[in-house]
Write a protein that holds these residues in place. Structure first.
Motif, PDB file in Angstrom:
ATOM      1  N   LYS A   1      25.971   0.821  -6.781  1.00 25.56           N
ATOM      2  CA  LYS A   1      25.202   0.397  -7.112  1.00 25.56           C
ATOM      3  C   LYS A   1      24.542   0.475  -9.150  1.00 25.56           C
ATOM      4  O   LYS A   1      23.768  -0.357  -8.854  1.00 25.56           O
ATOM      5  N   LEU A   2      25.049   1.270  -8.973  1.00 26.97           N
ATOM      6  CA  LEU A   2      24.000   2.074 -10.432  1.00 26.97           C
ATOM      7  C   LEU A   2      25.116   1.221 -10.845  1.00 26.97           C
ATOM      8  O   LEU A   2      24.634   0.501 -12.265  1.00 26.97           O
TER       9      LEU A   2
ATOM     10  N   SER B   1      23.710  -2.173 -11.394  1.00 24.60           N
ATOM     11  CA  SER B   1      22.456  -2.217 -12.149  1.00 24.60           C
ATOM     12  C   SER B   1      22.283  -2.376 -13.638  1.00 24.60           C
ATOM     13  O   SER B   1      21.744  -3.321 -14.008  1.00 24.60           O
TER      14      SER B   1
ATOM     15  N   SER C   1      21.339  -6.696 -14.584  1.00 27.21           N
ATOM     16  CA  SER C   1      19.201  -5.712 -14.706  1.00 27.21           C
ATOM     17  C   SER C   1      18.852  -5.590 -15.727  1.00 27.21           C
ATOM     18  O   SER C   1      19.470  -4.494 -16.590  1.00 27.21           O
TER      19      SER C   1
ATOM     20  N   PHE D   1      17.273  -2.489 -15.806  1.00 26.62           N
ATOM     21  CA  PHE D   1      17.508  -1.286 -15.962  1.00 26.62           C
ATOM     22  C   PHE D   1      17.875  -0.567 -16.326  1.00 26.62           C
ATOM     23  O   PHE D   1      18.567   0.163 -16.885  1.00 26.62           O
ATOM     24  N   ARG D   2      18.443  -2.021 -17.600  1.00 20.75           N
ATOM     25  CA  ARG D   2      19.610  -1.245 -19.250  1.00 20.75           C
ATOM     26  C   ARG D   2      18.674  -0.556 -20.129  1.00 20.75           C
ATOM     27  O   ARG D   2      18.900   0.414 -20.667  1.00 20.75           O
TER      28      ARG D   2
ATOM     29  N   ILE E   1      15.767   5.807 -10.262  1.00 19.12           N
ATOM     30  CA  ILE E   1      16.385   4.851 -10.641  1.00 19.12           C
ATOM     31  C   ILE E   1      17.816   5.291  -9.765  1.00 19.12           C
ATOM     32  O   ILE E   1      18.105   3.813  -9.479  1.00 19.12           O
TER      33      ILE E   1
END
Length: 115
Positions: free
Chosen positions: A13-14, A17, A21, A24-25, A113
């Motif tokens: 998931k991380l 992302s 995303s 997220f980055r 996060i």
């Protein structure tokens, strides 16, 4: 088995992302941290490494962890980690079911996060 699958799924998931995303980055852009999630008995553990917009994860612990989230047992970890209620994490800390070893601010950042 469920705990191991949850920790692997969290890693993917991380990673997803980070790949898909932009927001997220932006959150992990300058982050250099190593987070370990494990049970107190050491049977279940996973390491998540954040290095400048990149995420790596692998089973087992790390001697270079900036923070460790140590769960009293796998059942409690599963219950709280799968919960939608943000306060369950703090409740687990208050009960002693979750112990934070290392930088508390890093632990809060990671739980945010990872949600």
């Amino acid at each position: 088995m469920k705990m191991t699958l949850l920790l692997i799924a969290l890693g993917f998931k991380l990673l997803a992302s980070a790949l898909f995303s932009k927001a997220f980055r932006k959150k992990i852009r300058y982050i250099n941290r190593t987070v370990v999630i494990r049970t107190a008995d050491g049977k279940h553990s996973h390491t998540y490494i954040f290095r400048r917009n990149m995420i790596f994860f692998h089973p087992g612990g790390s001697k270079n962890a900036t923070v460790e989230l140590i769960w009293s047992d796998k059942d409690t970890a599963l219950k709280v980690m799968l919960s939608k209620e943000e306060l369950d994490t703090f409740s687990a800390m208050g009960k002693g079911d979750l112990v934070i070893k290392g930088n508390f601010q890093d632990a809060l950042w990671f739980t945010e996060i990872a949600a």
